[in-house]
Write an enzyme that holds these catalytic residues in place. Structure first.
Site, short mmCIF file in Angstrom:
data_model
loop_
_atom_site.label_atom_id
_atom_site.label_comp_id
_atom_site.label_asym_id
_atom_site.label_seq_id
_atom_site.Cartn_x
_atom_site.Cartn_y
_atom_site.Cartn_z
N CYS A 70 0.78 -1.09 -0.01
CA CYS A 70 -0.16 0.06 0.07
C CYS A 70 0.99 1.25 -0.08
O CYS A 70 0.36 2.40 -0.23
CB CYS A 70 -0.89 0.12 1.28
SG CYS A 70 -2.17 -1.42 1.16
N HIS A 115 -3.60 7.46 2.02
CA HIS A 115 -3.93 6.33 1.50
C HIS A 115 -5.14 6.18 2.07
O HIS A 115 -5.60 5.89 3.34
CB HIS A 115 -2.78 5.27 2.03
CG HIS A 115 -3.21 3.70 1.91
ND1 HIS A 115 -3.64 3.35 0.67
CD2 HIS A 115 -3.10 2.69 2.81
CE1 HIS A 115 -3.87 1.92 0.82
NE2 HIS A 115 -3.65 1.85 1.80
N ASN A 145 -10.13 0.03 -0.46
CA ASN A 145 -8.67 0.40 -0.35
C ASN A 145 -8.11 -0.27 -1.58
O ASN A 145 -8.25 -1.49 -1.81
CB ASN A 145 -8.33 -0.35 0.94
CG ASN A 145 -6.92 -0.40 1.43
OD1 ASN A 145 -5.94 -0.16 0.21
ND2 ASN A 145 -6.50 -0.44 2.36
O1 UT7 Z 1 -3.83 -0.76 3.59
C1 UT7 Z 1 -3.17 -1.57 4.55
C2 UT7 Z 1 -4.13 -2.83 4.37
N1 UT7 Z 1 -4.74 -2.98 5.67
C3 UT7 Z 1 -5.58 -2.74 6.13
O2 UT7 Z 1 -6.28 -1.56 5.54
C4 UT7 Z 1 -6.50 -3.10 7.34
C5 UT7 Z 1 -6.90 -2.25 8.43
N2 UT7 Z 1 -7.75 -2.86 9.37
C6 UT7 Z 1 -9.04 -2.55 9.46
O3 UT7 Z 1 -9.43 -1.71 8.46
C7 UT7 Z 1 -10.01 -3.39 10.41
O4 UT7 Z 1 -8.96 -3.98 11.14
C8 UT7 Z 1 -10.82 -4.12 9.64
C9 UT7 Z 1 -11.77 -3.56 8.93
C10 UT7 Z 1 -10.05 -5.06 8.79
C11 UT7 Z 1 -11.66 -4.92 10.79
O5 UT7 Z 1 -12.34 -4.18 11.64
P1 UT7 Z 1 -12.00 -4.24 13.18
O6 UT7 Z 1 -13.03 -3.30 13.96
O7 UT7 Z 1 -10.63 -4.33 13.59
O8 UT7 Z 1 -12.81 -5.66 13.53
P2 UT7 Z 1 -12.52 -6.99 14.34
O9 UT7 Z 1 -11.27 -7.52 13.33
O10 UT7 Z 1 -11.79 -6.77 15.68
O11 UT7 Z 1 -13.57 -7.71 14.37
C12 UT7 Z 1 -14.83 -7.66 15.27
C13 UT7 Z 1 -15.95 -8.24 15.10
C14 UT7 Z 1 -15.21 -9.81 15.12
O12 UT7 Z 1 -16.56 -10.67 15.82
P3 UT7 Z 1 -16.21 -10.72 17.31
O13 UT7 Z 1 -14.86 -11.69 17.50
O14 UT7 Z 1 -16.49 -9.62 17.97
O15 UT7 Z 1 -17.61 -11.76 17.62
C15 UT7 Z 1 -15.20 -10.47 13.82
O16 UT7 Z 1 -15.16 -11.82 13.64
O17 UT7 Z 1 -16.28 -8.27 13.72
C16 UT7 Z 1 -16.32 -9.60 13.24
N3 UT7 Z 1 -15.99 -9.40 11.60
C17 UT7 Z 1 -17.06 -9.34 10.72
N4 UT7 Z 1 -18.37 -9.12 10.78
C18 UT7 Z 1 -19.12 -8.93 9.68
C19 UT7 Z 1 -14.70 -9.24 11.07
N5 UT7 Z 1 -14.83 -9.12 9.82
C20 UT7 Z 1 -16.51 -9.02 9.44
C21 UT7 Z 1 -17.21 -8.71 8.16
N6 UT7 Z 1 -18.59 -8.76 8.56
N7 UT7 Z 1 -16.64 -8.47 7.29
#
Ligand code: UT7
Length: 331
Positions: A118, A258, A288
């Site tokens: 990225c 970004h 992204n």
């Molecule tokens: O450009 C560099 C590349 N990388 C990135 O841009 C990634 C940067 N990170 C992010 O954007 C965020 O971390 C994400 C959008 C990927 C995830 O958001 P988050 O707020 O960090 O969610 P999380 O991984 O902590 O998950 C929270 C909950 C979990 O459930 P429980 O354990 O709380 O029950 C996940 O299983 O949300 C669940 N979850 C989803 N639910 C519905 C994770 N992905 C999804 C989804 N839809 N797509």
């Protein structure tokens, strides 16, 4: 890395391209266990673009390049260097830069690819500026282009909701020729040893693709989203602070970051005590797009009159590696 001391560098032209096919959050609801509400609330994304089979990174990059050249009022023959930032090259080799060169007819140019995930476009932009600043090149085309759909696992809700396809390009020349977008400096930084945070585990020399790799989906992206999130917020804040420190926030026109995740952008702005409008964002439409996101956002900000004449525009980027960097221009 500081300001180039030789020839002053400017941005002569900008262009971008996004494929026609739209993949909405509602479409993703049919593929994986997710919801429009979750995706929008956590990322700010409503939809993203997906390249057609015939649209590879090179072809998308070439369209963005032609648009940037038109904007610069330069011909492809005027270019003497093409730097293509991509994580999704057309093939392991020849380079995507060669494909773009051929597609646009840049017969007097050399070219190479740069991959820093990225952060790729920001790294390529800073590199291009050094070439012009030292006089080694006069007109450099910098392209950021990605067909991320080719390395996404559409069964993995951690990744497939976040990313999209597209391309952006800029033509850098001497400031004298460009007449705008003076390059004031930038940075290129990495911290290896973080493959477990964000990677495509196989398909390279470490683990060439075989049936086992394909069956396990190891040729697709895997990500520890939370770790990238924290790193991105902290790095965004530090890069902007360092870049603006010699100038003062009153000189800031727009941050063009970004397009990582709207929550990351807003949380960094809050820590910087800056309003949401300080950063240009189009992530709701494109998701992204990795190395393509900065030039796509920059082009839209430019064409939509969001860059302010005489004020600073700062791009910051971060991604796999880990890698991070910025560039600062006076628009
Ligand atoms: O450009 C560099 C590349 N990388 C990135 O841009 C990634 C940067 N990170 C992010 O954007 C965020 O971390 C994400 C959008 C990927 C995830 O958001 P988050 O707020 O960090 O969610 P999380 O991984 O902590 O998950 C929270 C909950 C979990 O459930 P429980 O354990 O709380 O029950 C996940 O299983 O949300 C669940 N979850 C989803 N639910 C519905 C994770 N992905 C999804 C989804 N839809 N797509």
């Amino acid at each position: 890395m500081n300001r180039v001391n030789g020839i002053r560098v400017g941005i002569a032209g900008l262009g971008s391209f996004s494929p026609d096919k739209v993949l909405t959050n509602q479409d993703l609801e049919k593929l994986i266990d997710t919801s429009d509400e979750w995706i929008f609330k956590r990322t700010g994304i409503r939809e993203r673009r997906i390249a057609a089979d015939h649209e590879d990174s090179g072809k998308m990059g070439a369209i963005a390049a032609i648009r940037a050249l038109e904007d610069a009022k330069l011909a492809p023959e005027d270019l003497d260097l093409i730097i293509c930032a991509t994580t999704t090259p057309d093939k392991p080799f020849p380079t995507t830069a060669c494909h773009i060169q051929d597609a646009i007819g840049a017969v007097n140019s050399g070219g190479f690819d740069m991959n820093s995930a990225c952060s790729g476009f920001v790294f390529a932009f800073n590199t291009a500026a050094q070439y012009i600043g030292t006089g080694m090149a006069k007109r450099v085309l910098v392209v950021g282009t990605e067909k991320l759909s080719s390395i996404l696992n559409y069964k993995d809700r951690n990744t497939c909701i976040l990313f999209g396809d597209g391309a952006g390009a800029m033509v850098l020349t001497s400031l004298e020729e460009a007449g705008r977008g003076e390059y004031l400096g930038g940075s290129i930084q990495t911290e290896g040893g973080n493959d477990d945070v964000l990677e495509v585990p196989a398909g390279g020399s470490t683990r060439p693709t075989d049936q086992e790799v394909l069956d396990a989906g190891l040729d697709k992206m895997v990500m520890g989203g939370n770790r990238v999130y924290r790193f991105a917020v902290n790095t965004f804040v530090r890069l902007v602070k360092d870049a603006l420190e010699p100038y003062g926030y009153e000189q800031l026109g727009r941050i063009v970051p970004h397009q990582v995740n709207q929550r990351i952008i807003e949380s960094a702005l809050e820590k910087l005590d800056l309003p949401v409008e300080a950063a240009y964002s189009n992530i709701h439409k494109y998701g992204n797009t990795s190395a393509a996101s900065v030039p796509m956002a920059f082009d839209e900000a430019y064409r939509g009159d969001h860059l302010i004449k005489g004020k600073l525009a700062c791009s910051v980027a971060f991604g796999a590696g880990l890698s991070w960097g910025h560039f600062l221009v006076r628009w």
